[in-house]
Design an enzyme around this catalytic site. Sequence first.
Site, PDB file in Angstrom:
ATOM      1  N   ASP A 108       2.194 -30.006 -18.543  1.00 23.35           N
ATOM      2  CA  ASP A 108       1.420 -28.829 -17.858  1.00 23.35           C
ATOM      3  C   ASP A 108       0.031 -28.933 -17.522  1.00 23.35           C
ATOM      4  O   ASP A 108      -0.694 -28.309 -16.927  1.00 23.35           O
ATOM      5  CB  ASP A 108       1.523 -27.546 -18.472  1.00 23.35           C
ATOM      6  CG  ASP A 108       2.985 -27.130 -18.255  1.00 23.35           C
ATOM      7  OD1 ASP A 108       3.544 -26.047 -18.827  1.00 23.35           O
ATOM      8  OD2 ASP A 108       3.839 -27.643 -17.487  1.00 23.35           O
ATOM      9  N   ARG A 149      15.887 -29.466 -13.383  1.00 24.61           N
ATOM     10  CA  ARG A 149      15.806 -28.311 -14.102  1.00 24.61           C
ATOM     11  C   ARG A 149      16.956 -27.522 -14.276  1.00 24.61           C
ATOM     12  O   ARG A 149      17.177 -26.590 -14.402  1.00 24.61           O
ATOM     13  CB  ARG A 149      14.598 -27.711 -13.865  1.00 24.61           C
ATOM     14  CG  ARG A 149      13.293 -28.307 -13.617  1.00 24.61           C
ATOM     15  CD  ARG A 149      12.162 -27.467 -13.666  1.00 24.61           C
ATOM     16  NE  ARG A 149      11.738 -26.682 -14.618  1.00 24.61           N
ATOM     17  CZ  ARG A 149      10.623 -25.738 -14.536  1.00 24.61           C
ATOM     18  NH1 ARG A 149      10.076 -25.596 -13.338  1.00 24.61           N
ATOM     19  NH2 ARG A 149      10.556 -25.090 -15.718  1.00 24.61           N
ATOM     20  N   CYS A 192      13.683 -26.671  -8.571  1.00 24.67           N
ATOM     21  CA  CYS A 192      12.384 -26.286  -8.231  1.00 24.67           C
ATOM     22  C   CYS A 192      11.706 -27.746  -7.718  1.00 24.67           C
ATOM     23  O   CYS A 192      12.260 -28.994  -7.785  1.00 24.67           O
ATOM     24  CB  CYS A 192      11.620 -25.632  -9.208  1.00 24.67           C
ATOM     25  SG  CYS A 192      11.054 -26.734 -10.431  1.00 24.67           S
ATOM     26  N   LYS A 226       1.111 -17.143 -20.092  1.00 22.96           N
ATOM     27  CA  LYS A 226       2.234 -16.877 -19.369  1.00 22.96           C
ATOM     28  C   LYS A 226       3.543 -17.345 -20.089  1.00 22.96           C
ATOM     29  O   LYS A 226       4.403 -16.535 -20.088  1.00 22.96           O
ATOM     30  CB  LYS A 226       2.142 -17.546 -18.175  1.00 22.96           C
ATOM     31  CG  LYS A 226       3.288 -17.574 -17.269  1.00 22.96           C
ATOM     32  CD  LYS A 226       3.231 -18.485 -15.914  1.00 22.96           C
ATOM     33  CE  LYS A 226       3.393 -19.558 -16.149  1.00 22.96           C
ATOM     34  NZ  LYS A 226       4.923 -20.265 -15.985  1.00 22.96           N
ATOM     35  N   ASN A 227       3.617 -18.593 -20.602  1.00 20.75           N
ATOM     36  CA  ASN A 227       4.863 -19.025 -21.333  1.00 20.75           C
ATOM     37  C   ASN A 227       5.166 -18.471 -22.591  1.00 20.75           C
ATOM     38  O   ASN A 227       6.137 -18.922 -23.386  1.00 20.75           O
ATOM     39  CB  ASN A 227       4.816 -20.723 -21.493  1.00 20.75           C
ATOM     40  CG  ASN A 227       4.860 -21.112 -19.781  1.00 20.75           C
ATOM     41  OD1 ASN A 227       5.153 -20.182 -18.875  1.00 20.75           O
ATOM     42  ND2 ASN A 227       4.633 -22.435 -19.589  1.00 20.75           N
ATOM     43  N   ARG A 229       1.049 -17.325  -9.681  1.00 27.35           N
ATOM     44  CA  ARG A 229       2.037 -17.249 -10.571  1.00 27.35           C
ATOM     45  C   ARG A 229       1.640 -17.460 -12.066  1.00 27.35           C
ATOM     46  O   ARG A 229       2.286 -16.970 -13.005  1.00 27.35           O
ATOM     47  CB  ARG A 229       3.203 -18.259 -10.384  1.00 27.35           C
ATOM     48  CG  ARG A 229       3.862 -17.878  -8.703  1.00 27.35           C
ATOM     49  CD  ARG A 229       5.113 -19.029  -8.977  1.00 27.35           C
ATOM     50  NE  ARG A 229       6.134 -18.793 -10.102  1.00 27.35           N
ATOM     51  CZ  ARG A 229       7.075 -19.673 -10.370  1.00 27.35           C
ATOM     52  NH1 ARG A 229       7.258 -20.644  -9.440  1.00 27.35           N
ATOM     53  NH2 ARG A 229       7.904 -19.681 -11.423  1.00 27.35           N
TER      54      ARG A 229
HETATM   55  C1  EPZ Z   1       8.854 -24.838 -19.940  1.00 27.54           C
HETATM   56  O1  EPZ Z   1       9.991 -24.941 -18.861  1.00 27.54           O
HETATM   57  C2  EPZ Z   1       7.722 -24.129 -19.331  1.00 27.54           C
HETATM   58  N1  EPZ Z   1       8.282 -23.007 -18.760  1.00 27.54           N
HETATM   59  C3  EPZ Z   1       7.290 -25.191 -18.532  1.00 27.54           C
HETATM   60  O2  EPZ Z   1       6.115 -24.741 -17.558  1.00 27.54           O
HETATM   61  C4  EPZ Z   1       6.865 -26.441 -18.976  1.00 27.54           C
HETATM   62  O3  EPZ Z   1       6.349 -27.286 -17.934  1.00 27.54           O
HETATM   63  C5  EPZ Z   1       8.168 -27.059 -19.744  1.00 27.54           C
HETATM   64  O4  EPZ Z   1       8.546 -25.973 -20.578  1.00 27.54           O
HETATM   65  C6  EPZ Z   1       7.769 -28.174 -20.447  1.00 27.54           C
HETATM   66  O5  EPZ Z   1       6.644 -28.072 -21.458  1.00 27.54           O
HETATM   67  C7  EPZ Z   1       8.202 -21.931 -19.444  1.00 27.54           C
HETATM   68  O6  EPZ Z   1       8.036 -21.958 -20.642  1.00 27.54           O
HETATM   69  C8  EPZ Z   1       8.513 -20.485 -18.658  1.00 27.54           C
HETATM   70  P1  EPZ Z   1      12.148 -27.636 -20.641  1.00 27.54           P
HETATM   71  P2  EPZ Z   1      11.532 -25.384 -19.233  1.00 27.54           P
HETATM   72  O7  EPZ Z   1      13.479 -27.144 -20.631  1.00 27.54           O
HETATM   73  O8  EPZ Z   1      11.871 -24.802 -20.539  1.00 27.54           O
HETATM   74  C9  EPZ Z   1      15.533 -30.848 -19.364  1.00 27.54           C
HETATM   75  C10 EPZ Z   1       4.620 -24.076 -16.463  1.00 27.54           C
HETATM   76  O9  EPZ Z   1       3.821 -24.509 -15.289  1.00 27.54           O
HETATM   77  N2  EPZ Z   1      16.487 -30.025 -19.715  1.00 27.54           N
HETATM   78  O10 EPZ Z   1      11.461 -28.133 -21.816  1.00 27.54           O
HETATM   79  O11 EPZ Z   1      12.124 -25.022 -17.896  1.00 27.54           O
HETATM   80  C11 EPZ Z   1      14.579 -30.591 -18.146  1.00 27.54           C
HETATM   81  O12 EPZ Z   1      15.368 -30.872 -16.969  1.00 27.54           O
HETATM   82  C12 EPZ Z   1       5.994 -24.388 -16.386  1.00 27.54           C
HETATM   83  O13 EPZ Z   1       4.172 -22.765 -16.720  1.00 27.54           O
HETATM   84  C13 EPZ Z   1      17.644 -30.227 -19.411  1.00 27.54           C
HETATM   85  O14 EPZ Z   1      18.289 -31.326 -19.167  1.00 27.54           O
HETATM   86  O15 EPZ Z   1      11.423 -27.025 -19.398  1.00 27.54           O
HETATM   87  C14 EPZ Z   1      13.290 -31.234 -18.374  1.00 27.54           C
HETATM   88  O16 EPZ Z   1      13.433 -32.627 -17.921  1.00 27.54           O
HETATM   89  C15 EPZ Z   1       6.342 -25.691 -15.429  1.00 27.54           C
HETATM   90  N3  EPZ Z   1      18.748 -29.428 -19.799  1.00 27.54           N
HETATM   91  C16 EPZ Z   1      13.327 -31.298 -19.831  1.00 27.54           C
HETATM   92  O17 EPZ Z   1      14.538 -30.981 -20.326  1.00 27.54           O
HETATM   93  C17 EPZ Z   1      18.245 -28.082 -20.010  1.00 27.54           C
HETATM   94  O18 EPZ Z   1      19.319 -27.405 -20.342  1.00 27.54           O
HETATM   95  C18 EPZ Z   1      12.188 -30.396 -20.275  1.00 27.54           C
HETATM   96  O19 EPZ Z   1      12.423 -28.955 -19.900  1.00 27.54           O
HETATM   97  C19 EPZ Z   1      16.800 -27.816 -20.158  1.00 27.54           C
HETATM   98  C20 EPZ Z   1      16.154 -28.506 -19.952  1.00 27.54           C
END
Ligand code: EPZ
Length: 419
Positions: free
Chosen positions: A306, A122, A117, A22-23, A398
Amino acid sequence: MDKLQITGGRPLEGEVRISGAKNATLPILAAALLADAPVTIANVPHLQDVTTMIELLGRMGVAVTVDERMQIEVDPTGGIEPFAPYDLVKTMRASILVLGPLLARFGKADVSLPGGCAIGARPVNIHVAGLQAMGADIRIENGYIKARAARLRGARLVLETVTVTGTENLMMAATLADGETVLENAAREPEVVDLANFLIAMGAVIHGAGTDRIVIQGVKSLHGCNYRVLPDRIETGTFLVAGAITAGHVRATHTCPAHLDAVLLKLQAAGATVAQGEDWVEVDMRGRRPVAIDVRTAPYPAFPTDMQAQFAALDCVADGVGTIIETVFENRFMHMLEMRRMGAEIRLEGNTAIIKGVARLTAAPVMATDLRASASLVLAGLVAEGRTEIERIYHIDRGYETIEEKLSQLGAQIRRVPN
Ligand code: EPZ
């Protein structure tokens, strides 16, 4: 809304075929916007989030056709309206992934800010700051990110936090920028590498994907290509835990064990015998109760956030006390509260959960709150005494393709009933 009914107590035995990731599918579909010719994408999982992304592309004027084998053709050569509306973005945060491609190809993008969420605030500040550093004029108005750029220019970006979709958005934007972009502190997830390989197949010039330093040389345009999405490592890990928690023997096929090192090590620590080949991996518990293990989540290649909820379920019935430390998201323990309703002994202290394994969980009506939390409730239901009912399972749909069919093939007593 449907719910799942699971009668626990049976060891799972057999083989399960893993779907595409998915990701990886979501950023690759967004990246298709960058091409000046159609692309075809194979091994796409049939998931609600993929349907949402296809609907979003369709709303913008992209022609998307899906064949019976879920092979998708994306044709972004028509008139494109670079607008991602709130009603779609609110259902799937990954919609933010169209921001970079729209801005890079069309010089304009109006994308709804994804709300928070269940698992955390996020924010997308790193996505926005990176595009601004590449010369974009970005204003946040009425809940929308309004981005404009005649042509993005390459820049050296040091990402303050490791962010998967942030890395992906900026890497996509950089493919058509003027000059070289360097992403420091980039995410190293296999899905980032899969996206990079897709972009390279379209003619992008990218080096270092899979390391924390990615270098992109901007090009004038990207052409079409045919691509096959990599297998889903989280789906794989989820089914391996299903085998371990039920003291059974499960083999996942059409997958990539090399992307699961941290998870396989923890399954071995829990007492599973793990075997693997090029494209398969199996766990055999030989009827044994799992041993409690400690887990600390962190960006790839460390233990994936995850997979945290799934291992929490394993610890709930393990022999001993295990600790789960969540370092990526600030609120990813909701499943623990539901598992307590099933008799789990869990103490929460900030981002740490201390879990004392019990011999048996007991069935209870529980509620899914986010994608991976809902999977962990399914795992708990597989071992709980009695019939567990899980509500709000749209969360599961999802991210897991036909989860009840795949689990039933392994011997689980599970069925979907209308609420
Ligand atoms: C991706 O989400 C995945 N989703 C998530 O999978 C996964 O849990 C996550 O990466 C971590 O591995 C997809 O790839 C579609 P991040 P993402 O940006 O990119 C902070 C699932 O179950 N952050 O790596 O949204 C954020 O708050 C989903 O399939 C900022 O502060 O996660 C978090 O604490 C759930 N500012 C950390 O970084 C930003 O601009 C990591 O988030 C972006 C992120």
